[in-house]
Write an enzyme that holds these catalytic residues in place. Structure first.
Site, mmCIF file in Angstrom:
data_model
loop_
_atom_site.group_PDB
_atom_site.id
_atom_site.type_symbol
_atom_site.label_atom_id
_atom_site.label_comp_id
_atom_site.label_asym_id
_atom_site.label_seq_id
_atom_site.Cartn_x
_atom_site.Cartn_y
_atom_site.Cartn_z
ATOM 1 N N GLY A 184 36.936 42.897 33.423
ATOM 2 C CA GLY A 184 37.284 41.638 32.774
ATOM 3 C C GLY A 184 38.397 40.946 33.532
ATOM 4 N N ARG A 185 39.168 40.118 32.828
ATOM 5 C CA ARG A 185 40.246 39.381 33.494
ATOM 6 C C ARG A 185 41.529 40.187 33.623
ATOM 7 N NH1 ARG A 185 40.382 34.615 30.041
ATOM 8 N NH2 ARG A 185 42.558 34.534 30.602
ATOM 9 N N CYS A 231 33.282 46.827 36.964
ATOM 10 C CA CYS A 231 33.350 45.377 37.076
ATOM 11 C C CYS A 231 34.555 44.927 37.904
ATOM 12 C CB CYS A 231 33.333 44.781 35.670
ATOM 13 S SG CYS A 231 32.962 43.033 35.575
ATOM 14 N N HIS A 232 35.465 44.169 37.313
ATOM 15 C CA HIS A 232 36.636 43.648 38.017
ATOM 16 C C HIS A 232 37.770 44.669 38.132
ATOM 17 C CE1 HIS A 232 34.573 39.864 37.241
ATOM 18 N NE2 HIS A 232 35.363 39.299 38.142
ATOM 19 N N TYR A 278 31.524 44.042 40.194
ATOM 20 C CA TYR A 278 30.947 42.723 39.955
ATOM 21 C C TYR A 278 30.841 42.059 41.328
ATOM 22 C CZ TYR A 278 29.864 38.310 37.769
ATOM 23 O OH TYR A 278 29.230 37.158 37.396
ATOM 24 N N GLU A 312 43.092 41.340 37.127
ATOM 25 C CA GLU A 312 43.696 40.384 38.061
ATOM 26 C C GLU A 312 45.212 40.326 37.904
ATOM 27 O OE1 GLU A 312 43.011 36.031 36.062
ATOM 28 O OE2 GLU A 312 41.242 36.990 36.922
#
Length: 191
Positions: free
Chosen positions: A87-88, A117-118, A137, A91
């Site tokens: 997800g976010r 994923c991320h 991802y 980051e």
């Protein structure tokens, strides 16, 4: 039973937080869910990423997820494996020095790591991917290559294992992702 560290954070992908946590607890593991800057009993907000035919995923509000352990109390040597939600959240989590130190510990000690994923963005900053083959991802593929890893494109339902690392592109891969991770932890799983 083995003890696992589960790293998540605000706007982590909802399914990539909720589902692996529940699967691992159901299998009998002790799973400490943590987020930098938060204590046991505090909550994170998750986001639901969906694939609806656009050029990238859409994002919608997810659930509140209650953390069951305080990040400041984490001692990586106390854990047998590490799980990282996508997800976010990755980051900004990758900017936290302790997150990077924890991540490096698991690779230096060759303990099982599951990143989806991320979450692979944390691994790129931790500089632990040189010579590794993994998935993520697709938009993370160039970052993997830039740090000396080999990005492998697979179906979203699949997982890739390289040594102590298991990765998957997104939440549709949970079955394979968690099955491969618990195999690395020593469980016998038939797929």
């Amino acid at each position: 039973m083995k003890k696992l560290l589960f790293l998540t954070g605000d706007f982590a992908e909802d399914y990539e937080t909720m589902v692996p946590f529940q699967m691992l607890v159901m299998l009998g593991y002790t799973v400490h869910t943590v987020c930098p800057g938060k204590k046991k009993g505090e909550k994170i907000k998750t986001a639901i990423h969906d694939f609806e035919g656009d050029q990238t995923y859409t994002e919608k509000p997810g659930h509140l997820f209650e953390l069951n352990y305080s990040f400041d109390d984490v001692k990586p040597e106390d854990y047998d494996g590490l799980v990282m939600a996508g997800g976010r959240a990755p980051e900004y989590l990758r900017l936290n020095k302790k997150v990077i130190e924890i991540t490096k510990h698991f690779f230096e000690k060759d303990k099982p790591v599951a990143a989806i994923c991320h979450a692979i963005q944390i691994l790129t900053v931790a500089d632990v991917l040189k010579g590794r083959t993994l998935t993520a991802y697709p938009t993370i593929g160039p970052e993997i290559e830039l740090v000396g890893g080999k990005y492998k494109e697979v179906e979203p339902t699949e997982a890739v294992v390289d040594g102590n690392l298991v990765t998957s592109p997104a939440w549709p891969g949970h079955s394979a992702f968690i099955a491969e991770f618990v195999k690395l932890l020593g469980a016998k799983i038939e797929i």
